[in-house]
Motif scaffolding. Structure first.
Motif, PDB file in Angstrom:
ATOM      1  N   TYR A 181       0.839  -1.201   0.000  1.00  0.00           N
ATOM      2  CA  TYR A 181       0.000   0.000   0.000  1.00  0.00           C
ATOM      3  C   TYR A 181       0.873   1.250   0.000  1.00  0.00           C
ATOM      4  O   TYR A 181       2.013   1.222   0.438  1.00  0.00           O
ATOM      5  N   ASP A 182       0.321   2.351  -0.496  1.00  0.00           N
ATOM      6  CA  ASP A 182       1.068   3.601  -0.466  1.00  0.00           C
ATOM      7  C   ASP A 182       0.921   4.288   0.880  1.00  0.00           C
ATOM      8  O   ASP A 182       1.776   5.063   1.288  1.00  0.00           O
ATOM      9  N   LEU A 183      -0.144   3.950   1.561  1.00  0.00           N
ATOM     10  CA  LEU A 183      -0.470   4.625   2.815  1.00  0.00           C
ATOM     11  C   LEU A 183      -1.270   3.653   3.674  1.00  0.00           C
ATOM     12  O   LEU A 183      -2.333   3.199   3.260  1.00  0.00           O
ATOM     13  N   ALA A 184      -0.751   3.327   4.843  1.00  0.00           N
ATOM     14  CA  ALA A 184      -1.515   2.490   5.772  1.00  0.00           C
ATOM     15  C   ALA A 184      -1.749   3.303   7.033  1.00  0.00           C
ATOM     16  O   ALA A 184      -0.838   3.966   7.534  1.00  0.00           O
ATOM     17  N   LEU A 185      -2.968   3.242   7.521  1.00  0.00           N
ATOM     18  CA  LEU A 185      -3.415   4.132   8.594  1.00  0.00           C
ATOM     19  C   LEU A 185      -4.127   3.393   9.701  1.00  0.00           C
ATOM     20  O   LEU A 185      -4.850   2.431   9.454  1.00  0.00           O
ATOM     21  N   ASN A 186      -3.989   3.932  10.902  1.00  0.00           N
ATOM     22  CA  ASN A 186      -4.601   3.352  12.083  1.00  0.00           C
ATOM     23  C   ASN A 186      -5.727   4.275  12.556  1.00  0.00           C
ATOM     24  O   ASN A 186      -5.459   5.353  13.085  1.00  0.00           O
ATOM     25  N   THR A 187      -6.974   3.864  12.363  1.00  0.00           N
ATOM     26  CA  THR A 187      -8.092   4.733  12.756  1.00  0.00           C
ATOM     27  C   THR A 187      -8.201   4.885  14.278  1.00  0.00           C
ATOM     28  O   THR A 187      -8.806   5.844  14.754  1.00  0.00           O
ATOM     29  N   SER A 188      -7.614   3.950  15.029  1.00  0.00           N
ATOM     30  CA  SER A 188      -7.636   4.093  16.492  1.00  0.00           C
ATOM     31  C   SER A 188      -6.802   5.295  16.919  1.00  0.00           C
ATOM     32  O   SER A 188      -7.071   5.907  17.949  1.00  0.00           O
ATOM     33  N   ALA A 189      -5.769   5.618  16.150  1.00  0.00           N
ATOM     34  CA  ALA A 189      -4.908   6.749  16.504  1.00  0.00           C
ATOM     35  C   ALA A 189      -5.422   8.045  15.892  1.00  0.00           C
ATOM     36  O   ALA A 189      -5.340   9.099  16.511  1.00  0.00           O
ATOM     37  N   LEU A 190      -5.952   7.979  14.690  1.00  0.00           N
ATOM     38  CA  LEU A 190      -6.297   9.183  13.920  1.00  0.00           C
ATOM     39  C   LEU A 190      -7.781   9.510  13.938  1.00  0.00           C
ATOM     40  O   LEU A 190      -8.156  10.657  13.692  1.00  0.00           O
ATOM     41  N   GLY A 191      -8.626   8.521  14.143  1.00  0.00           N
ATOM     42  CA  GLY A 191     -10.068   8.706  13.968  1.00  0.00           C
ATOM     43  C   GLY A 191     -10.409   8.675  12.489  1.00  0.00           C
ATOM     44  O   GLY A 191      -9.520   8.768  11.636  1.00  0.00           O
ATOM     45  N   ILE A 192     -11.705   8.556  12.189  1.00  0.00           N
ATOM     46  CA  ILE A 192     -12.156   8.487  10.796  1.00  0.00           C
ATOM     47  C   ILE A 192     -11.857   9.808  10.076  1.00  0.00           C
ATOM     48  O   ILE A 192     -11.279   9.828   8.991  1.00  0.00           O
ATOM     49  N   ASP A 193     -12.218  10.922  10.724  1.00  0.00           N
ATOM     50  CA  ASP A 193     -12.020  12.220  10.072  1.00  0.00           C
ATOM     51  C   ASP A 193     -10.542  12.539   9.881  1.00  0.00           C
ATOM     52  O   ASP A 193     -10.147  13.087   8.846  1.00  0.00           O
ATOM     53  N   GLY A 194      -9.731  12.179  10.863  1.00  0.00           N
ATOM     54  CA  GLY A 194      -8.287  12.392  10.741  1.00  0.00           C
ATOM     55  C   GLY A 194      -7.719  11.580   9.588  1.00  0.00           C
ATOM     56  O   GLY A 194      -6.860  12.057   8.839  1.00  0.00           O
ATOM     57  N   ALA A 195      -8.210  10.361   9.433  1.00  0.00           N
ATOM     58  CA  ALA A 195      -7.748   9.507   8.336  1.00  0.00           C
ATOM     59  C   ALA A 195      -8.119  10.131   6.995  1.00  0.00           C
ATOM     60  O   ALA A 195      -7.292  10.195   6.074  1.00  0.00           O
ATOM     61  N   VAL A 196      -9.350  10.618   6.894  1.00  0.00           N
ATOM     62  CA  VAL A 196      -9.795  11.261   5.643  1.00  0.00           C
ATOM     63  C   VAL A 196      -8.910  12.467   5.339  1.00  0.00           C
ATOM     64  O   VAL A 196      -8.447  12.658   4.209  1.00  0.00           O
ATOM     65  N   GLU A 197      -8.656  13.249   6.364  1.00  0.00           N
ATOM     66  CA  GLU A 197      -7.840  14.460   6.191  1.00  0.00           C
ATOM     67  C   GLU A 197      -6.437  14.098   5.694  1.00  0.00           C
ATOM     68  O   GLU A 197      -5.902  14.745   4.787  1.00  0.00           O
ATOM     69  N   LEU A 198      -5.845  13.064   6.308  1.00  0.00           N
ATOM     70  CA  LEU A 198      -4.486  12.694   5.918  1.00  0.00           C
ATOM     71  C   LEU A 198      -4.435  12.153   4.486  1.00  0.00           C
ATOM     72  O   LEU A 198      -3.504  12.444   3.736  1.00  0.00           O
ATOM     73  N   ILE A 199      -5.455  11.394   4.113  1.00  0.00           N
ATOM     74  CA  ILE A 199      -5.483  10.861   2.739  1.00  0.00           C
ATOM     75  C   ILE A 199      -5.632  12.012   1.738  1.00  0.00           C
ATOM     76  O   ILE A 199      -5.004  12.004   0.671  1.00  0.00           O
ATOM     77  N   LYS A 200      -6.422  13.004   2.092  1.00  0.00           N
ATOM     78  CA  LYS A 200      -6.571  14.167   1.209  1.00  0.00           C
ATOM     79  C   LYS A 200      -5.245  14.923   1.084  1.00  0.00           C
ATOM     80  O   LYS A 200      -4.884  15.414   0.009  1.00  0.00           O
ATOM     81  N   ARG A 201      -4.524  14.995   2.189  1.00  0.00           N
ATOM     82  CA  ARG A 201      -3.209  15.651   2.167  1.00  0.00           C
ATOM     83  C   ARG A 201      -2.250  14.853   1.269  1.00  0.00           C
ATOM     84  O   ARG A 201      -1.461  15.427   0.521  1.00  0.00           O
ATOM     85  N   TYR A 202      -2.343  13.535   1.354  1.00  0.00           N
ATOM     86  CA  TYR A 202      -1.527  12.673   0.505  1.00  0.00           C
ATOM     87  C   TYR A 202      -1.803  12.994  -0.960  1.00  0.00           C
ATOM     88  O   TYR A 202      -0.896  13.145  -1.778  1.00  0.00           O
ATOM     89  N   ARG A 203      -3.071  13.108  -1.282  1.00  0.00           N
ATOM     90  CA  ARG A 203      -3.462  13.406  -2.648  1.00  0.00           C
ATOM     91  C   ARG A 203      -2.866  14.750  -3.115  1.00  0.00           C
ATOM     92  O   ARG A 203      -2.359  14.866  -4.229  1.00  0.00           O
ATOM     93  N   GLU A 204      -2.931  15.741  -2.238  1.00  0.00           N
ATOM     94  CA  GLU A 204      -2.366  17.061  -2.602  1.00  0.00           C
ATOM     95  C   GLU A 204      -0.870  16.960  -2.885  1.00  0.00           C
ATOM     96  O   GLU A 204      -0.384  17.536  -3.843  1.00  0.00           O
ATOM     97  N   ILE A 205      -0.157  16.236  -2.017  1.00  0.00           N
ATOM     98  CA  ILE A 205       1.292  16.087  -2.218  1.00  0.00           C
ATOM     99  C   ILE A 205       1.552  15.383  -3.539  1.00  0.00           C
ATOM    100  O   ILE A 205       2.382  15.803  -4.339  1.00  0.00           O
ATOM    101  N   LYS A 206       0.801  14.332  -3.796  1.00  0.00           N
ATOM    102  CA  LYS A 206       0.987  13.556  -5.031  1.00  0.00           C
ATOM    103  C   LYS A 206       0.653  14.426  -6.257  1.00  0.00           C
ATOM    104  O   LYS A 206       1.351  14.380  -7.267  1.00  0.00           O
ATOM    105  N   CYS A 207      -0.409  15.188  -6.154  1.00  0.00           N
ATOM    106  CA  CYS A 207      -0.846  15.973  -7.317  1.00  0.00           C
ATOM    107  C   CYS A 207       0.029  17.191  -7.558  1.00  0.00           C
ATOM    108  O   CYS A 207       0.095  17.698  -8.672  1.00  0.00           O
ATOM    109  N   ASN A 208       0.734  17.636  -6.511  1.00  0.00           N
ATOM    110  CA  ASN A 208       1.601  18.813  -6.691  1.00  0.00           C
ATOM    111  C   ASN A 208       3.045  18.467  -6.990  1.00  0.00           C
ATOM    112  O   ASN A 208       3.879  19.339  -7.138  1.00  0.00           O
ATOM    113  N   LYS A 209       3.326  17.161  -7.045  1.00  0.00           N
ATOM    114  CA  LYS A 209       4.730  16.743  -7.271  1.00  0.00           C
ATOM    115  C   LYS A 209       5.187  17.088  -8.687  1.00  0.00           C
ATOM    116  O   LYS A 209       4.450  16.933  -9.642  1.00  0.00           O
TER     117      LYS A 209
END
Lengths: 209, 209
Positions: A181-209
């Motif tokens: 996987y490109d990104l593996a996440l723990n919802t117990s640490a981040l929560g659902i919304d935190g996970a969504v936010e981080l994945i969106k940030r990942y997308r921004e980094i990928k799209c701006n590369k």
């Protein structure tokens, strides 16, 4: 609104909230979300009974299905190699084509069904794996999915075993290993919304590369 | 400058650039970075020869070391259970205490050495795993680490095997399985700087929760 085409695949432990993460992500980005709905599309496109797809959903080939006599008409127009395949493998191929078709069209989120492996050559692919602490997964399984407390742990273990066998049978890697996987996440640490936010940030980094 | 104490542990495939990610992360946040330097601290604090730590660094107990007669004076002041332990296990305990001590002090980045497992009860822990595509790892091993091309693949496989055995021996989970980490990242997809950026974003989400 998206300048950059991205296909998110979400593999997930049962109870981790991975589906919720995928659904919220899709809503937040305004892109289609696919999970079991892929089965309806596959059934519609192939003319095969939807219940047949459901009965083998995320389950690998096994001797029961291998031994099943398949209605020859369904696969009559296909090659002989294909005709002699176990039915799960045929349904896997049909579903793979559906996954490739929806991914070819536009940005989207696809949950489960080996989509990360099926779409491995897609340049805009972001392969996510979602997991969580056992206690949090059980809590979600009982209180959100409505599974009786006595059955929750057994169902959790069994469902992950099925997902894992399905993946290990059809894909190259092992389900749940970080390297798939490109990104593996723990919802117990981040929560659902935190996970969504981080994945969106990942997308921004990928799209701006 | 950090309002919120965070301990980042970085486990990494050999050649993935995980150490670089950790180093850049620490620099960017202005917090201490520990990798092999932990060994110097452990040697200094325990009075044990540094070379002994190096010789077993990230290697699990094995029959060679188990059979080794240890200078009884080194461990003389400790309990008898401890005295009868294989030397690797003793060095692991000494190093674990060093890791716990540095983590207790302030925010920091710790690379490898089962730190994610050793610090599992630390509330500010962010457990990261860094991996990459084989071709990119080999490129880094040859061109950045200066390993001859003919040796690169063998060294890569062997080093990851050692790290994996070390982890699997001392920790509860399996090295490289997504569920052991809060965040697993692919430097082939994100790059080193992208990985650093995403980990920092993770920290912000965690600290603002």
């Amino acid at each position: 609104m998206m300048e950059c085409k991205v296909i998110f695949t979400i593999a997930r432990q049962f109870g981790s909230g991975g589906r919720d993460v995928g659904k919220k992500l899709a809503e937040s980005l305004g892109i289609p979300f696919y999970d079991k709905s892929l089965i309806q599309i596959a059934a519609k496109e192939s003319g095969i009974e939807e219940s047949l797809f459901h009965s083998v959903d995320e389950e690998p080939s096994n001797s029961f299905w291998d031994a099943l006599t398949i209605n020859a008409n369904i696969f009559g127009s296909l090659t002989s190699t294909y005709s002699s395949m176990p039915i799960n493998d045929k349904l896997f191929i049909i579903q793979s084509n559906v996954i490739k078709n929806v991914a070819a069209k536009e940005s989207c989120v696809i949950v489960g069904r080996c989509a990360d492996y099926i779409l491995r050559d897609e340049p805009g692919l972001i392969r996510v794996f979602v997991h969580g602490k056992e206690e949090d997964k059980l809590h979600r399984i009982i209180h959100q999915y409505g599974v009786p407390e006595a059955d929750a742990k057994g169902l959790m273990v069994k469902t992950d075993k099925k997902r894992s066998s399905y993946y290990n049978y059809y894909a190259d890697g092992k389900w749940g290993r970080a390297e798939n996987y490109d990104l593996a996440l723990n919802t117990s640490a981040l929560g659902i919304d935190g996970a969504v936010e981080l994945i969106k940030r990942y997308r921004e980094i990928k799209c701006n590369k």
